[in-house]
Each structure stands twice: as C-alpha cells, then as structure tokens.
Design a protein around this motif. Structure first.
Motif: not given
Length: 390
Positions: A110-124
C-alpha cells in the motif's frame, strides 16, 4: 580524440543489493509461512490451497515492489494490490496466526503503490486490522494484539525501505545515463561548432588560393604567382591539420591571440584584402577568453572570404579594466549578395560562445560596412584578464 561516453554501463551495485534483499525477504518470509501451513493439522485440500496461494504471492508482491525497468504500469499495480488484499484477508480467517505475517507485506505494498496522502492512512488501517481480529477472537493465536501490530509494522517498514532503495538506485542509474547522453550530445555539438569555426576559414582560403592558381592570375599577379599560391595552399593545409587536431583539446591547441591574429592577417592579405590590426603589445589571456576570441576571429575571417568581396578589413583588439573587446570590420557588406540555400549558423554559434562567458556579441551591416564585435568580461566564466606578457 576524447574517449566516447559510455551510455550503457552496468547497473549500480545498490540496485542489485536492494533487489536481492527484496527477493530474499519476500521468498524467505513466504517460505516460513508455507512450512507453518504444511505442518498445520488442517485438511489436505486446505493445505494444498494455502500452499498454492503462497506460490502465487511472490509474483504479486515482486510485481509491485520491482524497480524500473521491471516496474509495472500504475494501473497494473493497482490491480495486483487488490488481488493481494483478497489473498491476504480471506485465507487469514482459515489459517489464523500462520497467515498474520502477510499483513505486513500488504501494508508495504500500500505504501509503495498509492499516493502518500492515501497510502499512510490505509497502511495504518491494515496494520491495525490484525490486532482487531485477534482481540475480537476471529483469529486464534497466542500472540498479543501489540505483538501482532509490531510484527506487521516491522515487516511493512522493511518492505517499503528495501523496495524504495531499489527504486532510488534505479532512478539514480537512469539519471546518470541521461547525464552521460547529454554530455555526449554536447561533445558532438562542440566538435561540430569547432569544425565550423576553426576549419571553415582555412578551407575558404585554400579554395580561393586554388582558384587563383588555376586561373593563372589573381590579386598578386606577377611571375611565379602560381608557385606562390601553391606554397600558400600547403601552408594553409598544414594549419588546417593543426586545427583539426586542436579540436580535441579544451585549450584549443595552445595558440595565442597574437598567432591567431597573424594567421588571419596573412590569410586575408594572400586573398587580396588589405588588413589593418590594432592590438595591445604581446597580448595574453586565460584559456577560456583565448578560445572564445579565436573562434570569433576565425569565423569573422571566414565570412570575409566566403560571403563578401571586401577590399579592406580592420581587426581591433582592446582591453580595459572590465572587459576584452574584439572588433572586425570590412567594407564588403553589400558587395556580394547572399547565395540561396547557404544560410550559415556561424554567427549564432559565436553568439552562444560569447554569451556563455557573460559577454555581448553584435554583428550587422551599415552603409556597406559589416561590423562584428565581441565583448568578453575579464572574469567571464572564470576567465582571467587580458594582461601584457612580461
């Protein structure tokens, strides 16, 4: 000549190390999960299905983590991420704690694929889903929710760091190749411009002398005129050979301004042009200034020989406390009309050379006189001042 720039070098060592570490991390972790699943007391079909999924997981993961040129398009990585999410959560309810380590790989993807503003909340959210499933009793394990969360965080950060390192190394390698390509293009452009500026006037002078010898007459008519013309052609040919050899040297072959001015005066005089020169006694300059002024003078002389029927030319070299100024003026601006299809680029090249040193370049005709002026600052591009030799 300079050695050509190698465009395709071996990939940086960092890329190989990062990719190798990534492969070991993914394959090794999934192998541990496979051993744990194979040793579980579950049914044979369930174990075979779990092992089949684990065999497919490296392709899904490495397809998302791989750096260029193996990196898949963005839409493909989105699809692989969705498939990985399904293959992570559905078997989790069946294999319980044996499948928990795959949550970390999903969070890293998720952190590698999605943009930072979206990937961080989803990874958490992915990292928190493991402890929530354990705390709710949906997953049977003797590990605490905090242990599961820490394990997921460690795996996700490791995957992200190693894959990001591989991506940065690949981008660095691409930047180096691009810089090498630009350097090669600039070297080719420099050699083309040097050939035009240094060799053009010599070839024009050789052509004029050869035509005079063939006609048996010329500006300096008299006994032995053909032999004198041939002698001059030989001298010009030798000078042309030196010019070609000097193109590969950044200092222009070490010729001084005095030698260049003497050569210009001799070539113009041999072509029947009266020359008057004004210059400081024994001028000396830094290599950058000498090279720039040599090119300007050589192109100006070539223009007089090829594009005008001038009878008089003046060359003036002056210096003050801030700049060095070269002025070349001839009276052939309107004597020879331009030849169709022979639009030159020499003046544009000279302007670029002078501007690169922070100077000014002007060229134009007025009242039948063509004047070319190049002014180079004393400190232009690190060049030293024009000073008299002791």
């Amino acid at each position: 000549m300079r050695r050509p720039v190698r465009l395709k070098e071996a990939a940086p060592q960092g890329t190989k190390v990062a990719v190798g570490a990534l492969v070991v991390l993914v394959v090794g972790s999934l192998a541990l999960v496979a051993l744990d699943v194979a040793a579980s007391p579950l049914g044979r079909r369930t174990v075979v299905a779990g092992l089949t999924v684990l065999v497919l997981m490296p392709a899904l993961m490495l397809g998302q983590y791989a750096p260029p040129p193996y990196r898949l398009p963005y839409r493909w990585r989105w699809g692989l991420l969705l498939v990985q999410a399904v293959l992570t959560y559905l078997p989790l309810l069946l294999f319980n704690h044996r499948w928990l380590s795959l949550l970390g790989f999903l969070a890293g993807a998720v952190l590698l694929t999605l943009p930072p503003n979206t990937s961080v909340p989803l990874a958490l959210a992915v990292g928190a889903s493991g402890p929530l499933l354990v705390a709710s009793g949906l997953i049977a394990t003797n590990r605490s929710p905090l242990s599961v969360m820490l394990g997921t965080a460690i795996t996700a950060s490791t995957v992200f760091a190693v894959a990001h390192l591989a991506l940065l190394a690949a981008r660095l390698h691409s930047s180096r190749e691009h810089a090498a390509h630009l350097a090669e293009q600039r070297e080719r452009a420099r050699m083309r411009q040097d050939l035009h500026d240094l060799v053009g006037s010599s070839l024009a002078a050789i052509t004029l002398q050869g035509e005079a010898a063939l006609r048996g007459g010329g500006p300096a008519a008299g006994p032995g005129q053909e032999r004198a013309a041939l002698t001059e052609i030989v001298a010009l040919s030798r000078r042309l050979h030196d010019d070609v050899r000097s193109i590969s040297r950044p200092d222009g072959g070490g010729l001084s301004l005095s030698e260049e001015l003497a050569h210009a005066q001799r070539v113009l005089t041999a072509s029947g042009v009266e020359v008057r020169t004004v210059l400081p006694p024994r001028p000396e300059a830094a290599p950058a200034v000498v090279g720039c002024l040599r090119f300007v003078l050589r192109e100006a002389v070539g223009n007089v020989l090829q594009h005008s029927r001038a009878t008089h030319c003046s060359i003036t070299l002056r210096t003050d406390g801030t700049a060095v100024r070269l002025t070349v003026r001839n009276d052939g601006a309107e004597a020879a009309p331009p030849v169709p299809g022979r639009q030159g680029t020499g003046l544009a090249g000279l302007s670029g050379r002078v501007l690169a040193l922070g100077g000014e370049f002007t060229a134009g005709a007025e009242d039948g006189t063509f004047t070319l002026t190049a002014t180079v600052p004393r400190a232009g591009a690190g060049a030293g001042a024009l000073v008299p030799r002791p």
